[in-house]
Design a protein around this motif. Structure first.
Motif, short mmCIF file in Angstrom:
data_model
loop_
_atom_site.label_atom_id
_atom_site.label_comp_id
_atom_site.label_asym_id
_atom_site.label_seq_id
_atom_site.Cartn_x
_atom_site.Cartn_y
_atom_site.Cartn_z
N PRO A 1 0.80 -1.22 0.00
CA PRO A 1 0.00 0.00 0.00
C PRO A 1 0.84 1.28 0.00
N LEU A 2 2.17 1.14 -0.21
CA LEU A 2 3.01 2.35 -0.14
C LEU A 2 2.72 3.30 -1.29
N PHE B 1 -0.21 4.14 -2.30
CA PHE B 1 -1.28 4.99 -1.77
C PHE B 1 -0.74 5.91 -0.68
N VAL B 2 0.11 5.37 0.18
CA VAL B 2 0.65 6.19 1.28
C VAL B 2 1.43 7.38 0.72
N LYS B 3 2.27 7.11 -0.29
CA LYS B 3 3.09 8.20 -0.86
C LYS B 3 2.21 9.23 -1.56
N LYS C 1 -0.88 9.87 -0.79
CA LYS C 1 -1.62 10.57 0.26
C LYS C 1 -0.75 11.64 0.92
N VAL C 2 0.50 11.30 1.20
CA VAL C 2 1.41 12.26 1.82
C VAL C 2 1.63 13.45 0.89
N GLU D 1 -1.32 15.69 0.90
CA GLU D 1 -1.49 16.46 2.14
C GLU D 1 -0.66 17.74 2.12
N ASP D 2 0.42 17.74 1.33
CA ASP D 2 1.27 18.93 1.25
C ASP D 2 0.71 19.99 0.31
N ASP E 1 -11.93 7.85 -2.99
CA ASP E 1 -12.50 7.57 -1.66
C ASP E 1 -12.05 8.60 -0.63
N GLU E 2 -10.85 9.16 -0.85
CA GLU E 2 -10.31 10.16 0.08
C GLU E 2 -10.90 11.55 -0.18
#
Lengths: 85, 268
Positions: A22-23, A25-27, A29-30, A33-34, A60-61
């Protein structure tokens, strides 16, 4: 999504072709956020699982997926507009 | 605070959660939690706090690891028997997550030092096994305005509640004063099923994590009980005691004090 309307120019780019779920998606998402709400980012990702799942996950986010373009080299460019906070 | 690629991967399952995300993980990394008692409750609680990336974890305990502890105190290993619990548990946390800072507070926490100790942390977790310690922690946290998680376990039953300053009852609102020593079986005299400590200790860790990340509803004004035999949770609403001696408007307890330790100071 209209084929006629020109896609907006991204204000930021991100390459996640070196990551797996899931990285991926994590990357993404991060990176989102910026950004400020309404800003557009172009994300380079691999064909297959990332191209299938990331657009859905980011929707979804609460973000808007503007387009997914085949780069012709096994990667795609995903254009995303950051949703309201 | 920047998150390294390693952090993103280590905490990816947190960051993916909409309720936590990058912001919540950053708050966990900046958080400081004091765990009093590195035993049955404190072991799983502190381990999950370390795994979650809580930036600074204090461990306070005056005991040494005993063979009879190992049935439930999972931060310690057989090779640790005879070693100070704070040392043994700190090494477990550091091995689990080298990114967190672990402060060792050896020696039993007393009225003389508890206020200075809790002042250094954002949240306190009571993992002790005796009433005098529980009242000491309650009084100190109320006086210092520090949120804390209370829990207790015995045999097959456990309970926990969370104190939030100015927002709900304290432990003394529930139980005015420690019971007489002869009325209290301690964990040393009464058995306890080991995995129950894991259930309740993990619930305490969840309360600390939610408090730090700023999400969900805490057990403020609610006593959650768990019966492992019937596998039933029950929630009891607990009101603020208007004339509470420590958190009431006209308190008579103005500083923490050490109660009689006879309750379960046996053999110590």
């Amino acid at each position: 999504m209209s084929a006629k309307a020109p896609l907006p120019r991204p204000g930021a780019t991100l390459d996640i072709t070196d990551a797996v779920c899931p990285l991926t998606f994590v990357k993404a998402k991060v990176a989102l956020e910026d950004l400020e709400a309404g800003q557009v980012i172009s994300i380079r990702l691999n064909d297959g699982e990332p191209a299938q799942n990331l657009p859905r996950s980011l929707k979804d986010e609460g973000h808007a997926v503007l387009g997914l373009t085949d780069n012709g080299d096994g990667t795609f460019a995903l254009l995303v507009r950051k949703g309201p906070a | 605070m920047g998150l390294s690629d390693g952090d993103l991967e280590r905490y990816s399952r947190h960051i993916i959660l909409r309720e936590i995300g990058v912001g919540g993980q950053r708050r966990l990394l900046a958080g400081k939690v004091l765990v009093i008692g590195a035993g049955g409750l404190g072991s799983p609680a502190a381990m999950y706090l370390a795994a979650a990336g809580v930036g600074e974890i204090g461990l306070a305990d005056g005991d040494e690891v005993d063979l009879s502890n190992l049935q439930r105190q999972i931060a310690h290993s057989t090779a640790d028997i005879g070693r100070p619990k704070v040392q043994s548990a700190a090494e477990t946390l550091e091995a689990l997550n080298p990114g967190v800072r672990v402060n060792r507070h050896p020696g039993r926490v007393t009225a003389a030092d508890i206020l200075d100790l809790v002042a250094r942390y954002d949240f306190v977790l009571d993992g002790t096994d005796n009433f005098p310690a529980k009242f000491l922690i309650n009084d100190a946290c109320v006086i210092a305005g520090k949120p804390f998680s209370h829990a207790g376990i015995i045999r097959f039953r456990g309970q926990l509640t969370t104190y939030l300053p100015g927002r709900g009852p304290c432990y003394r609102c529930l139980f005015v004063q420690p019971p007489p020593p002869e009325a209290v079986p301690s964990c040393r005299q009464a058995g306890v099923v080991g995995a129950l400590a894991g259930v309740i200790g993990c619930l305490q860790a969840l309360e600390a994590i939610k408090f730090l990340a700023g999400l969900g509803g805490l057990l403020c004004g609610r006593l959650l009980t768990f019966d492992a035999l019937s596998m039933a949770f029950r929630e009891i609403r607990v009101p603020v005691r208007e004339n509470c001696a420590v958190c009431g408007p006209d308190p008579t307890i103005l500083r923490p004090s050490d109660h009689e330790m006879a309750a379960c100071g046996l053999g110590e």
